[in-house]
Write a protein that holds these residues in place. Structure first.
Motif, PDB file in Angstrom:
ATOM      1  N   THR A   1       0.827  -1.203   0.000  1.00  0.00           N
ATOM      2  CA  THR A   1       0.000   0.000   0.000  1.00  0.00           C
ATOM      3  C   THR A   1       0.866   1.258   0.000  1.00  0.00           C
ATOM      4  OG1 THR A   1      -0.209  -0.111   2.416  1.00  0.00           O
ATOM      5  CG2 THR A   1      -1.979  -1.089   1.112  1.00  0.00           C
ATOM      6  N   GLU A   2       1.981   1.234   0.705  1.00  0.00           N
ATOM      7  CA  GLU A   2       2.879   2.393   0.686  1.00  0.00           C
ATOM      8  C   GLU A   2       3.439   2.617  -0.716  1.00  0.00           C
ATOM      9  OE1 GLU A   2       3.615   4.800   2.906  1.00  0.00           O
ATOM     10  OE2 GLU A   2       1.965   3.895   4.038  1.00  0.00           O
ATOM     11  N   GLN A   3       3.748   1.553  -1.404  1.00  0.00           N
ATOM     12  CA  GLN A   3       4.254   1.682  -2.770  1.00  0.00           C
ATOM     13  C   GLN A   3       3.175   2.271  -3.687  1.00  0.00           C
ATOM     14  OE1 GLN A   3       6.104  -1.913  -4.192  1.00  0.00           O
ATOM     15  NE2 GLN A   3       6.192  -1.197  -6.318  1.00  0.00           N
ATOM     16  N   ALA A   4       1.940   1.796  -3.516  1.00  0.00           N
ATOM     17  CA  ALA A   4       0.844   2.316  -4.343  1.00  0.00           C
ATOM     18  C   ALA A   4       0.545   3.774  -4.023  1.00  0.00           C
ATOM     19  CB  ALA A   4      -0.401   1.455  -4.133  1.00  0.00           C
ATOM     20  N   LEU A   5       0.652   4.157  -2.761  1.00  0.00           N
ATOM     21  CA  LEU A   5       0.437   5.546  -2.381  1.00  0.00           C
ATOM     22  C   LEU A   5       1.517   6.453  -2.958  1.00  0.00           C
ATOM     23  CD1 LEU A   5      -0.591   5.030   1.352  1.00  0.00           C
ATOM     24  CD2 LEU A   5      -2.015   6.125  -0.381  1.00  0.00           C
ATOM     25  N   ALA A   6       2.768   6.002  -2.870  1.00  0.00           N
ATOM     26  CA  ALA A   6       3.884   6.808  -3.381  1.00  0.00           C
ATOM     27  C   ALA A   6       3.744   7.066  -4.871  1.00  0.00           C
ATOM     28  CB  ALA A   6       5.210   6.121  -3.076  1.00  0.00           C
ATOM     29  N   ALA A   7       3.165   6.120  -5.589  1.00  0.00           N
ATOM     30  CA  ALA A   7       3.025   6.262  -7.039  1.00  0.00           C
ATOM     31  C   ALA A   7       2.055   7.374  -7.431  1.00  0.00           C
ATOM     32  CB  ALA A   7       2.562   4.935  -7.641  1.00  0.00           C
TER      33      ALA A   7
ATOM     34  N   GLY B   1       1.942  10.501  -6.158  1.00  0.00           N
ATOM     35  CA  GLY B   1       2.580  11.818  -6.179  1.00  0.00           C
ATOM     36  C   GLY B   1       1.817  12.891  -5.421  1.00  0.00           C
ATOM     37  N   TRP B   2       1.026  12.506  -4.419  1.00  0.00           N
ATOM     38  CA  TRP B   2       0.221  13.461  -3.660  1.00  0.00           C
ATOM     39  C   TRP B   2       1.026  14.097  -2.526  1.00  0.00           C
ATOM     40  CZ3 TRP B   2      -3.968   9.192  -2.889  1.00  0.00           C
ATOM     41  CH2 TRP B   2      -4.697   9.028  -4.087  1.00  0.00           C
ATOM     42  N   ASP B   3       0.467  15.178  -1.942  1.00  0.00           N
ATOM     43  CA  ASP B   3       1.069  15.759  -0.748  1.00  0.00           C
ATOM     44  C   ASP B   3       0.749  14.862   0.450  1.00  0.00           C
ATOM     45  OD1 ASP B   3      -1.509  16.452   0.432  1.00  0.00           O
ATOM     46  OD2 ASP B   3      -1.540  18.232  -0.841  1.00  0.00           O
ATOM     47  N   GLU B   4       1.397  15.145   1.592  1.00  0.00           N
ATOM     48  CA  GLU B   4       1.301  14.255   2.742  1.00  0.00           C
ATOM     49  C   GLU B   4      -0.112  14.193   3.314  1.00  0.00           C
ATOM     50  OE1 GLU B   4       1.890  11.529   5.605  1.00  0.00           O
ATOM     51  OE2 GLU B   4       3.148  11.986   3.864  1.00  0.00           O
ATOM     52  N   GLU B   5      -0.824  15.309   3.355  1.00  0.00           N
ATOM     53  CA  GLU B   5      -2.176  15.316   3.915  1.00  0.00           C
ATOM     54  C   GLU B   5      -3.109  14.424   3.103  1.00  0.00           C
ATOM     55  OE1 GLU B   5      -5.602  16.280   6.160  1.00  0.00           O
ATOM     56  OE2 GLU B   5      -3.457  16.459   6.595  1.00  0.00           O
ATOM     57  N   ARG B   6      -3.072  14.568   1.807  1.00  0.00           N
ATOM     58  CA  ARG B   6      -3.929  13.759   0.930  1.00  0.00           C
ATOM     59  C   ARG B   6      -3.566  12.282   1.032  1.00  0.00           C
ATOM     60  NH1 ARG B   6      -4.403  15.063  -5.565  1.00  0.00           N
ATOM     61  NH2 ARG B   6      -6.115  13.592  -6.064  1.00  0.00           N
ATOM     62  N   THR B   7      -2.265  12.017   1.074  1.00  0.00           N
ATOM     63  CA  THR B   7      -1.791  10.636   1.194  1.00  0.00           C
ATOM     64  C   THR B   7      -2.233  10.009   2.508  1.00  0.00           C
ATOM     65  OG1 THR B   7       0.143  11.111  -0.188  1.00  0.00           O
ATOM     66  CG2 THR B   7       0.273   9.174   1.252  1.00  0.00           C
TER      67      THR B   7
END
Length: 446
Positions: free
Chosen positions: A139-145, A147-153
C-alpha cells in the motif's frame, strides 16, 4: 470404545455440513463439540427478546452462496445490508474529516476517487510483490506512485489501514501482501434479524452430537483414528477436524503423529486475529437517516472510526462498531464501561450532546475464547494464498482438516466453512456429492 465410520471434531458450520452430508450418504457419524451449543463462531445472543449475532453476521454476497441457499431453504428472514469489503462508496456513507465535520458531497467524492485510484495501482503492485511483502509494504508503494502531498496521502493511508483491520482484524504490516486477494462480494449482502444461529441449529437436526466434549488428542494411523475427550475415547475409520487455526496451533489440542508436510508448513502461515464487536442500542436515533455507515478520518479515528446502522434489524436505533487489530488487543482487558465511554467520546466529537447513553450494550470477547483464540484466521507475512487449500490436504487417507481457513475462495466466511465441509465429506466418501444435500429436505442415499 464406541466406533464410528467418521468422527467430526467441531460442530460449527463446516463440521455440521460435513456430518450432515456423510450421514445422508449412509455413514455413521459422531460430532464432538467442546462448547455447550452448536455453531462455533456463529453465535447469537437472544437476550432481551432480540437476536444479536456475536460472531458471524453477514452473508457477504448472496449470489451463488450456499449459505444463502441454505438460509432460504430453512426459511431464515434476511435484511439487506451491503457494506462490501470496507467499501468507501456505493451505499450512503457519512464521511467525517479529522476536524469532526462531515465532508461535503464534493469533498467526499474526491476522497473516494483517491481511494479508487490507489486500489487501481495496488492490484499491479500486489501481483508483483515479493513473497515476504506485507500489505503495508504494497500500500505504501501504491500511495507513493500517486505523487500526492502528505495530507492527501495520509487520508487514504488511514483508510487502507482500517480496511486491513476490519477485513482481517490485523494491523496492515502483519497481513501478507496477498491477504485481501481472495475477498469477493457477489450480489447484495444480508443480515439475519432472527439470528444467524438458525443455520447451524437446523444443520444439526438429526445428527449424533456430543456437546461439552472437549477433544484433547486425535491419534491417527493407516488403521483409523482415536479421539480422546474428557468423556473418554472414541474410534473411527476417518476423522474430519474443523477446529479453528488457533486451536490447531495450541498446546491443548494434539494431533499425533504431528501434522506432516505440506499441511504443517501451511498452518504456520496463519494466525488468529483480534476482532471484537461493540453493539450500542439507543432510545433515540441521533445520526442521519440516509446513511449505512458513519466514518471519521484523522488521528481521533485510530480505533473507533466506523459505525454501522443496524436499526433496520429490529426497528430499534442500533450502531455496531469494531475493535479490530491493535484496538482489540489494547482494549482486551478493559471493562465494558471503559470501552463504551471510549466509543461515545468519538461519537460526541461528531454529534455533540445529542449522543445519549446507550440503553443496551454487547461487547464480544473472542480473543479470550479457549475454543477459538480469536475470531478468524489471516495470512501472515510470508504465507501464500495456496496455503488455505494446502491445509485441507488429506492425511494418511484417514484425517482431513476443514474450516474457514482451509478454503481459498473468500476465506474467513461462513460460505468458506460450508464449502470446506462439503469438500471434506466428498474426500471421505471418495466421490463428489451435491452440497445441496446438506439442507435439502429429502434424504439422499448412495
Amino acid at each position: 470404545m464406541e466406533h464410528f465410520d467418521t468422527i467430526v471434531v467441531g460442530a460449527g458450520v463446516s463440521g455440521l455440513t460435513a456430518a450432515r452430508l456423510l450421514t445422508r450418504h449412509g455413514r455413521r457419524v459422531l460430532v464432538l463439540e467442546a462448547r455447550d451449543r452448536v455453531g462455533g463462531r456463529v453465535s447469537t445472543d437472544h437476550r432481551l427478546g432480540r437476536a444479536t449475532d456475536m460472531g458471524a453476521s453477514w452473508i457477504h454476497g448472496v449470489t451463488d452462496s450456499p449459505v444463502a441457499a441454505a438460509a432460504e431453504a430453512f426459511g431464515m428472514r434476511t435484511v439487506e445490508f451491503t457494506v462490501g469489503g470496507y467499501q468507501p462508496d456505493s451505499r450512503p456513507i457519512a464521511h467525517y474529516g479529522p476536524d469532526g465535520v462531515r465532508l461535503s458531497a464534493e469533498a467526499a467524492a474526491s476522497y473516494v476517487a483517491d481511494i479508487h485510484a490507489v486500489d487501481a495501482t495496488l492490484r499491479d503492485v500486489v501481483a508483483e510483490s515479493a513473497p515476504d511483502a506485507s500489505y503495508g509494504d504494497v500500500t505504501e508503494q501504491a500511495l507513493a506512485a500517486q505523487g500526492w502531498d502528505e495530507e492527501r496521502t495520509q487520508r487514504v493511508r488511514e483508510y487502507l489501514e482500517h480496511r486491513s483491520e476490519e477485513q482481517y482484524g490485523a494491523w496492515i504490516d502483519d497481513l501478507a501482501a496477498h491477504g485481501l486477494d481472495d475477498d469477493s462480494i457477489d450480489g447484495d449482502e444480508v443480515v439475519f434479524p432472527d439470528g444467524y444461529d438458525i443455520l447451524p441449529r437446523r444443520l444439526a437436526e438429526g445428527l449424533d452430537i456430543r456437546l461439552t466434549h472437549e477433544v484433547s488428542r486425535v491419534l491417527w494411523s493407516p488403521d483409523g483414528v482415536v479421539v480422546d475427550t474428557d468423556f473418554g475415547s472414541f474410534g473411527a475409520d476417518t476423522a474430519i477436524v474443523t477446529v479453528p487455526v488457533g486451536v490447531l496451533q495450541s498446546d491443548e489440542f494434539v494431533i499425533e503423529p504431528p501434522l506432516p508436510e505440506p499441511v504443517a508448513g501451511a498452518l504456520t502461515g496463519f494466525a488468529m486475529n483480534a476482532f471484537e464487536k461493540v453493539f450500542l442500542r439507543f432510545a433515540t436515533k441521533f445520526w442521519d437517516d440516509d446513511v449505512y455507515v458513519i466514518r471519521q478520518q484523522g488521528p481521533e479515528g485510530r480505533w473507533w472510526h466506523s459505525w454501522y446502522d443496524l436499526t433496520a434489524l429490529h426497528d430499534e436505533p442500533t450502531l455496531l462498531t469494531f475493535a479490530a487489530g491493535p484496538a482489540a488487543v489494547e482494549t482486551l482487558h478493559w471493562s465494558e464501561e471503559r470501552i463504551i465511554e471510549s466509543v461515545l467520546e468519538q461519537l460526541r466529537r461528531l454529534y455533540g450532546d445529542r449522543v445519549p447513553k446507550p440503553t443496551h450494550v454487547h461487547v464480544t470477547d473472542w480473543q479470550d475464547d479457549p475454543f477459538s483464540h480469536g475470531s478468524y484466521a489471516y495470512m501472515t507475512v510470508g504465507s501464500r494464498t495456496e496455503d488455505h487449500d494446502t491445509l485441507a490436504t488429506p492425511i494418511g487417507g484417514v484425517l482431513h482438516l476443514a474450516g474457514e481457513a482451509t478454503w481459498t475462495d473468500d476465506p474467513a466466511t461462513v460460505p468458506a466453512a460450508m464449502f470446506s465441509g462439503h469438500r471434506a465429506a466428498a474426500n471421505v466418501l471418495g466421490r463428489d456429492v451435491p452440497i445441496e444435500d446438506a439442507w435439502a429436505e429429502r434424504t439422499a442415499t448412495d
